[in-house]
Write a protein that holds these residues in place. Structure first.
Motif, PDB file in Angstrom:
ATOM      1  N   TYR A 295      18.284  41.182   7.539  1.00  0.00           N
ATOM      2  CA  TYR A 295      17.016  41.787   7.147  1.00  0.00           C
ATOM      3  C   TYR A 295      16.177  42.053   8.391  1.00  0.00           C
ATOM      4  O   TYR A 295      16.086  41.215   9.282  1.00  0.00           O
ATOM      5  CB  TYR A 295      16.265  40.870   6.174  1.00  0.00           C
ATOM      6  N   GLN A 296      15.574  43.218   8.419  1.00  0.00           N
ATOM      7  CA  GLN A 296      14.783  43.627   9.570  1.00  0.00           C
ATOM      8  C   GLN A 296      13.312  43.766   9.184  1.00  0.00           C
ATOM      9  O   GLN A 296      12.988  44.081   8.040  1.00  0.00           O
ATOM     10  CB  GLN A 296      15.290  44.965  10.116  1.00  0.00           C
ATOM     11  N   LYS A 297      12.453  43.502  10.154  1.00  0.00           N
ATOM     12  CA  LYS A 297      11.024  43.725   9.961  1.00  0.00           C
ATOM     13  C   LYS A 297      10.716  45.133  10.453  1.00  0.00           C
ATOM     14  O   LYS A 297      10.832  45.413  11.636  1.00  0.00           O
ATOM     15  CB  LYS A 297      10.218  42.677  10.744  1.00  0.00           C
ATOM     16  N   VAL A 298      10.355  45.992   9.508  1.00  0.00           N
ATOM     17  CA  VAL A 298      10.161  47.403   9.823  1.00  0.00           C
ATOM     18  C   VAL A 298       8.731  47.821   9.507  1.00  0.00           C
ATOM     19  O   VAL A 298       8.197  47.483   8.450  1.00  0.00           O
ATOM     20  CB  VAL A 298      11.150  48.280   9.031  1.00  0.00           C
ATOM     21  N   CYS A 299       8.121  48.549  10.413  1.00  0.00           N
ATOM     22  CA  CYS A 299       6.790  49.114  10.184  1.00  0.00           C
ATOM     23  C   CYS A 299       6.952  50.406   9.385  1.00  0.00           C
ATOM     24  O   CYS A 299       7.638  51.330   9.847  1.00  0.00           O
ATOM     25  CB  CYS A 299       6.088  49.400  11.509  1.00  0.00           C
ATOM     26  N   PRO A 300       6.345  50.493   8.191  1.00  0.00           N
ATOM     27  CA  PRO A 300       6.521  51.692   7.368  1.00  0.00           C
ATOM     28  C   PRO A 300       5.823  52.933   7.941  1.00  0.00           C
ATOM     29  O   PRO A 300       6.207  54.052   7.620  1.00  0.00           O
ATOM     30  CB  PRO A 300       5.881  51.290   6.026  1.00  0.00           C
ATOM     31  N   ILE A 301       4.816  52.744   8.791  1.00  0.00           N
ATOM     32  CA  ILE A 301       4.113  53.883   9.381  1.00  0.00           C
ATOM     33  C   ILE A 301       4.879  54.430  10.587  1.00  0.00           C
ATOM     34  O   ILE A 301       5.139  55.628  10.694  1.00  0.00           O
ATOM     35  CB  ILE A 301       2.682  53.484   9.810  1.00  0.00           C
ATOM     36  N   CYS A 302       5.252  53.537  11.496  1.00  0.00           N
ATOM     37  CA  CYS A 302       5.983  53.954  12.698  1.00  0.00           C
ATOM     38  C   CYS A 302       7.467  54.194  12.422  1.00  0.00           C
ATOM     39  O   CYS A 302       8.169  54.787  13.237  1.00  0.00           O
ATOM     40  CB  CYS A 302       5.832  52.905  13.794  1.00  0.00           C
ATOM     41  N   ASP A 303       7.932  53.694  11.274  1.00  0.00           N
ATOM     42  CA  ASP A 303       9.333  53.838  10.874  1.00  0.00           C
ATOM     43  C   ASP A 303      10.284  53.310  11.950  1.00  0.00           C
ATOM     44  O   ASP A 303      11.231  53.975  12.375  1.00  0.00           O
ATOM     45  CB  ASP A 303       9.650  55.305  10.571  1.00  0.00           C
ATOM     46  N   LYS A 304       9.993  52.089  12.421  1.00  0.00           N
ATOM     47  CA  LYS A 304      10.877  51.467  13.400  1.00  0.00           C
ATOM     48  C   LYS A 304      10.827  49.949  13.250  1.00  0.00           C
ATOM     49  O   LYS A 304       9.872  49.398  12.686  1.00  0.00           O
ATOM     50  CB  LYS A 304      10.492  51.863  14.818  1.00  0.00           C
ATOM     51  N   GLU A 305      11.868  49.309  13.748  1.00  0.00           N
ATOM     52  CA  GLU A 305      11.934  47.848  13.681  1.00  0.00           C
ATOM     53  C   GLU A 305      10.907  47.241  14.628  1.00  0.00           C
ATOM     54  O   GLU A 305      10.704  47.738  15.744  1.00  0.00           O
ATOM     55  CB  GLU A 305      13.337  47.370  14.050  1.00  0.00           C
ATOM     56  N   VAL A 306      10.252  46.164  14.159  1.00  0.00           N
ATOM     57  CA  VAL A 306       9.199  45.517  14.946  1.00  0.00           C
ATOM     58  C   VAL A 306       9.709  44.163  15.442  1.00  0.00           C
ATOM     59  O   VAL A 306      10.247  43.364  14.673  1.00  0.00           O
ATOM     60  CB  VAL A 306       7.926  45.321  14.099  1.00  0.00           C
ATOM     61  N   GLN A 307       9.534  43.911  16.726  1.00  0.00           N
ATOM     62  CA  GLN A 307       9.940  42.647  17.323  1.00  0.00           C
ATOM     63  C   GLN A 307       8.852  41.588  17.120  1.00  0.00           C
ATOM     64  O   GLN A 307       7.686  41.915  16.877  1.00  0.00           O
ATOM     65  CB  GLN A 307      10.229  42.826  18.817  1.00  0.00           C
ATOM     66  N   SER A 308       9.247  40.321  17.250  1.00  0.00           N
ATOM     67  CA  SER A 308       8.315  39.206  17.011  1.00  0.00           C
ATOM     68  C   SER A 308       7.086  39.286  17.897  1.00  0.00           C
ATOM     69  O   SER A 308       5.970  38.992  17.457  1.00  0.00           O
ATOM     70  CB  SER A 308       9.039  37.871  17.245  1.00  0.00           C
ATOM     71  N   GLU A 309       7.285  39.699  19.156  1.00  0.00           N
ATOM     72  CA  GLU A 309       6.147  39.742  20.090  1.00  0.00           C
ATOM     73  C   GLU A 309       5.151  40.851  19.748  1.00  0.00           C
ATOM     74  O   GLU A 309       4.045  40.876  20.277  1.00  0.00           O
ATOM     75  CB  GLU A 309       6.639  39.908  21.532  1.00  0.00           C
ATOM     76  N   ASP A 310       5.534  41.767  18.857  1.00  0.00           N
ATOM     77  CA  ASP A 310       4.643  42.863  18.471  1.00  0.00           C
ATOM     78  C   ASP A 310       3.962  42.618  17.131  1.00  0.00           C
ATOM     79  O   ASP A 310       3.345  43.526  16.571  1.00  0.00           O
ATOM     80  CB  ASP A 310       5.434  44.176  18.403  1.00  0.00           C
TER      81      ASP A 310
END
Length: 275
Positions: free
Chosen positions: A44-59
């Protein structure tokens, strides 16, 4: 036992160091989810629905949503400062009450309390005081960035800390839908029900109760293992040079096929002119 919290506890002027150890454990059988086609575990990936990209923990930052799509961002430094201020406080027993005065709905999780270095004598003193008085202690403690309400009681030879809910965490019974009224009970039915309760009344023995579903599930798993029904994920095949060539050929063929199907703009114009 693994130590999940370390600090001190006090009642009156008596203060001694303690460690908390989980008193219960979850023995549920954990089932993984696999891709049906190749049997690889699903990630499972953490994805930003606006930027449409995977988000890393530091972000990722933490925030409180105080109304729909309105947030207050809380910095890690601010959260750590609050956490440190609370954790530095010793756990203080603020009241002594009777156990039967607390409804079981309040109880959440149990921890064994163990005395830390040089805390044995005070530990034994509190244990004896609780035994002789028949009371339990009410205290507050900070665990995993959350202030918890707790009670301290005697369990066999140990002191047990029970984390309990705050009053505002227990929902109102008035919110439960479709509760029947008492006057719907017929006396004859009640007498029969009381006879049944009397017949099934016994002394509570926890050893007689087992998780039959978990036992049956483990038996099924063992049967499949014995029958060599185990599976492994299909290994990802690297693209070899020949595979890469075949892939490029297939892509080029698809491109050529698409190009042939679509006449160029110039040809379209010529066709219209001749018409």
């Amino acid at each position: 036992m693994h130590t999940i919290w370390k600090g001190s506890i006090s009642f009156g002027l008596v203060n001694f160091p303690i460690k908390l150890h989980a008193a219960t454990e979850n023995n549920d059988i954990k089932l993984r989810q696999l891709h049906k086609e190749c049997h690889s575990p699903i990630s499972y990936q953490k994805v930003c629905p606006i930027c449409d990209k995977e988000v890393q923990s530091e972000d990722i930052v933490k925030a409180y949503e105080y109304t729909k799509n309105k947030f207050v961002v809380l910095d890690e430094e601010e959260l750590e400062k609050l956490k440190k201020e609370q954790e530095d406080k010793a756990v203080e027993i603020i009241d002594f009450v009777k156990l039967e005065e607390i409804d079981p709905i309040y109880f959440e999780r149990s921890y064994f309390m163990a005395p830390d270095a040089n805390g044995g004598k005070a530990y034994a003193l509190l244990r004896k005081a609780l035994q002789e008085s028949g009371k339990i202690g009410v205290a507050k403690i900070m665990i995993r960035s959350k202030e918890q309400l707790a009670v301290v009681r005697v369990y066999k030879e140990a002191l047990l800390m029970e984390i309990i809910h705050f009053p505002d965490e227990v929902r109102h019974v008035q919110d439960v839908p479709n509760l029947p009224k008492e006057d719907t009970v017929v006396k004859k039915e009640l007498d029969t029900a009381l006879m049944l309760v009397d017949q099934l009344t016994t002394v509570f023995d926890p050893e007689k109760y087992t998780d039959e579903y978990r036992t049956a599930l483990m038996e099924l798993i063992e049967e499949k293992k014995t029958a060599n029904a185990g599976i492994s994920p299909t290994e990802k095949q690297p693209i070899s040079p020949s595979n890469a060539s075949d892939l490029m050929a297939a892509l080029q063929a698809s491109l050529d096929k698409t190009t042939k199907k679509k006449p160029t703009t110039r040809k379209k114009a010529a066709a219209k002119k001749n018409a």
